[in-house]
Structure formats: C-alpha cells, structure tokens
Design an enzyme around this catalytic site. Structure first.
Site, PDB file in Angstrom:
ATOM      1  N   LEU A  28       0.822  -1.206   0.000  1.00 46.14           N
ATOM      2  CA  LEU A  28       0.000   0.000   0.000  1.00 46.14           C
ATOM      3  C   LEU A  28       0.863   1.266   0.000  1.00 46.14           C
ATOM      4  O   LEU A  28       2.039   1.222   0.345  1.00 46.14           O
ATOM      5  CB  LEU A  28      -0.936  -0.020   1.216  1.00 46.14           C
ATOM      6  CG  LEU A  28      -1.907  -1.205   1.241  1.00 46.14           C
ATOM      7  CD1 LEU A  28      -2.556  -1.357   2.597  1.00 46.14           C
ATOM      8  CD2 LEU A  28      -2.961  -1.038   0.155  1.00 46.14           C
ATOM      9  N   PRO A  29       0.281   2.402  -0.379  1.00 41.63           N
ATOM     10  CA  PRO A  29       1.085   3.618  -0.582  1.00 41.63           C
ATOM     11  C   PRO A  29       1.703   4.243   0.659  1.00 41.63           C
ATOM     12  O   PRO A  29       2.809   4.764   0.595  1.00 41.63           O
ATOM     13  CB  PRO A  29       0.087   4.599  -1.225  1.00 41.63           C
ATOM     14  CG  PRO A  29      -0.974   3.747  -1.812  1.00 41.63           C
ATOM     15  CD  PRO A  29      -1.085   2.565  -0.896  1.00 41.63           C
ATOM     16  N   THR A  52       6.152   0.666   2.117  1.00 46.56           N
ATOM     17  CA  THR A  52       7.219   1.437   2.757  1.00 46.56           C
ATOM     18  C   THR A  52       6.559   2.487   3.636  1.00 46.56           C
ATOM     19  O   THR A  52       5.934   3.424   3.133  1.00 46.56           O
ATOM     20  CB  THR A  52       8.120   2.108   1.713  1.00 46.56           C
ATOM     21  OG1 THR A  52       8.703   1.105   0.880  1.00 46.56           O
ATOM     22  CG2 THR A  52       9.233   2.895   2.397  1.00 46.56           C
ATOM     23  N   LYS A  56      14.913  -0.127   4.395  1.00 48.23           N
ATOM     24  CA  LYS A  56      14.324   0.377   3.150  1.00 48.23           C
ATOM     25  C   LYS A  56      14.425   1.900   3.068  1.00 48.23           C
ATOM     26  O   LYS A  56      14.732   2.468   2.013  1.00 48.23           O
ATOM     27  CB  LYS A  56      12.856  -0.049   3.057  1.00 48.23           C
ATOM     28  CG  LYS A  56      12.097   0.527   1.856  1.00 48.23           C
ATOM     29  CD  LYS A  56      12.707   0.083   0.536  1.00 48.23           C
ATOM     30  CE  LYS A  56      12.011   0.739  -0.664  1.00 48.23           C
ATOM     31  NZ  LYS A  56      10.645   0.287  -0.855  1.00 48.23           N
ATOM     32  N   LYS A  70       7.512  10.845  -0.448  1.00 47.03           N
ATOM     33  CA  LYS A  70       7.019  10.266   0.809  1.00 47.03           C
ATOM     34  C   LYS A  70       8.117   9.511   1.543  1.00 47.03           C
ATOM     35  O   LYS A  70       8.312   9.673   2.752  1.00 47.03           O
ATOM     36  CB  LYS A  70       5.833   9.345   0.514  1.00 47.03           C
ATOM     37  CG  LYS A  70       5.217   8.689   1.739  1.00 47.03           C
ATOM     38  CD  LYS A  70       5.704   7.256   1.964  1.00 47.03           C
ATOM     39  CE  LYS A  70       5.298   6.336   0.845  1.00 47.03           C
ATOM     40  NZ  LYS A  70       5.733   4.932   1.095  1.00 47.03           N
TER      41      LYS A  70
END
Length: 332
Positions: free
Chosen positions: A98-99, A129, A204, A279
């Site tokens: 998911l975003p 992430t 990450k 983001k």
C-alpha cells in the site's frame, strides 16, 4: 474504509473472513508453497507480485479499490475479495502493498480490516514502505490477536516485481522468518532478515534515500554532459565502466533513449512515482530527526522531490528529475 477509497493504483487488499461462531487454533494455519495467500494492493508493484504468487501454484485472493486492477488477477485465476476482511477469511498468509502508513493502518485496523476476521496464527506481511513506528504499532495489535505481523518492504522496482527478483528487507520475530521466506521466495530473489519489527522499514528508508541521492546525481551529471556536447549513450557507457557507476546510471538511466524498457524512454510513465519517492524521503527525514542523524544530501533530495511534486511531476517516475532539471534551466 474511507481512507482506502482514495488509494492510488499502488494499493490492493486481500483478506480472509472468519465466521463469528468458529474458532481456529494456530496449528490450523499453514504457510509456504501452494497455500492460501491474500494480497492487498494491486498497483505497479502489487499486481505483478500477486501474479507471481499465482504462477507458483498458490491460492490467491486479492482486493483493490480499483475493480480493473482485480480483473487481470481474476482472469489469471485469483479469487476476489470485496474488503480486507473478506480476503482474510480465505487466507493463511496476507501480504499488503500500500502507498503509505495511513492506508496500512486502515487496511489492518480499520472497520473492515484484516484484524476483524483473520484467524489466530495468521502471518501478516506488509511490503509497503511506511514509518517504522507504524509497523511496530501493527505488530503489537497483531500479537494481541495471536497473529504475527512482519514488515518486509522491497527494492528492485517494477521490473524486478515482474521478474520475481525483488529484494525483501524483513523485520519481525526471527522464529517466523522461515515461514515468511517460504512465501516471499515466490516473488523475490533476495530475502534478508534485518532484525526485530521495524528493522525492514529502517533498511528500506536508508536504501531509498541513497537511491534518490544517486538519481539526482546521475541526472545532474548526464544533463551536464549533454549540455557540453556529449552523446548521452556514450557518456552513460563511460560512467558505467568507471567509478561513477550506480544502479541509477546502469539499470535505470534517467535520460530518454539511453536504455529501452525504462520509464525515461516511456515519457516517465510507470515505475516508481515522484510522489512516492517524496514520501519515502519524508520518512527518512523524520527518522533522522528522531535519531539526531545528519542527512544533508537526503534533505536536499527531499526538497527537490517536493518541488517536483508541486510542479506537475507527482505521478511521473522519480527519474523525471532529469526532465525537471532540463526544464528548470530552460525557464531561466
């Protein structure tokens, strides 16, 4: 599920629903090859990942807020869920892609979320992430329901997602790593255990900050070379056989026409969006602030991608920094 209604094509949910009057023991849940896997988020990354799970013989149930995103998977043999909770009923392992943090919180802990119906013993793998603190929050909620939550963000991009060669950075209980690896090996090549919950996200965030810095540097160098009269393919070959070589220059070059089958040669469509990179750099900035870490280049990259996002590049691939630099110069 209001938040999920605004999810981009990078979001999709699969969940398993459990009858109210039934109970399940942990031993009833099985993980690994040929098992029941739910997938939430069928965008540029999630779609190919779910397809690879199908192709490896797993029973896959999927959900995405965009019906067309589910159609391709349904045609390939996947079952369709109509909410995260419905996918959970049909799955022993649930993967989400998911975003952002808000979407993950809603997919798991929302009114029709995974936690509402997933059985005890379920393995929950989040490959989004997000902020490491949110991963820890979800893991705590999962533990109270006798489930295991693991953060396993990915690296490699859309090409690796399609090829099934992604790298997974896994954070969670070490005793559950083998179960997670058995599933993730169907969609990835390198499955790395990083430590406790949140460690995968930490790795990450660091990787993507470096990726952004490398891409900005590659775009600047390529733009300068072209302005000085060098052929971009020639310059790229020199860089990639010299000390300036990086993934951004060799595999994902930002100059149109240098490499085939990369977003730069497709008007920067597809790939990893500028808004998503912004983001991720924001997550790195927040983590740096909390840990009192100096990231001057990371902060500058964050500013550049924020500027790109408000100037019309938000949905373009993050390698469009090359085009952004060109147009910025032309406007001066």
């Amino acid at each position: 599920m209001a938040a999920l209604s605004n999810v981009t094509r990078n979001s999709k949910v699969l969940i398993q629903v459990i009858g109210k009057n039934r109970t399940f023991s942990c031993s009833a849940v099985q993980h690994g090859s040929g098992k029941r896997v739910g997938f939430i988020g069928l965008g540029n990354m999630g779609g190919p990942m779910a397809l690879n799970l199908l192709n490896k013989g797993n029973s896959v149930t999927v959900y995405d807020v965009y019906p067309e995103a589910m159609s391709k998977l349904q045609n390939a043999g996947a079952a369709i869920g109509h909410s995260p909770a419905e996918v959970a009923e049909k799955s022993d392992t649930i993967i989400t892609m998911l975003p952002n943090s808000t979407h993950v919180q809603e997919a798991y802990a929302g009114e029709n979320g995974v936690f509402q119906t997933a059985k005890p013993g379920s393995l929950l793998i989040d490959s989004s992430t997000i902020d490491p603190s949110v991963s820890k929050e979800m893991a705590s909620l999962a533990e109270k329901k006798a489930m295991t939550f693991i953060d396993a963000p990915v690296s490699g991009g859309v090409m690796a997602a399609k090829a099934g060669t992604l790298t997974f950075m896994v954070g969670g209980p070490e005793k559950e790593f083998a179960n997670a690896k058995a599933v993730l090996e169907h969609v990835g090549k390198n499955i790395v255990y990083c430590g406790s919950v949140g460690s995968g996200q930490a790795a990450k965030i660091c990787n993507n900050m470096l990726l952004a810095i490398n891409m900005v540097g590659t775009a600047e160098a390529m733009n300068l070379g072209v302005r000085l009269g060098l052929d971009p393919k020639l310059l790229s070959n020199i860089i990639n056989t010299s000390s300036g070589r990086s993934w951004s220059s060799e595999i994902y070059n930002p100059v149109p026409g240098v490499l085939p089958n990369v977003p730069a040669s497709n008007n920067y469509e597809g790939g990893f969006g500028t808004a998503l990179m912004m983001k991720d750099l924001g997550l790195a900035q927040s983590s740096a602030t909390r840990s009192n870490s100096a990231i001057p280049l990371g902060s500058l990259a964050h500013q550049l991608y924020r500027l790109m996002s408000v100037r019309g590049y938000a949905k373009k691939d993050f390698s469009s920094i090359y085009q952004f630099l060109q147009k910025s110069e032309n406007s001066n």
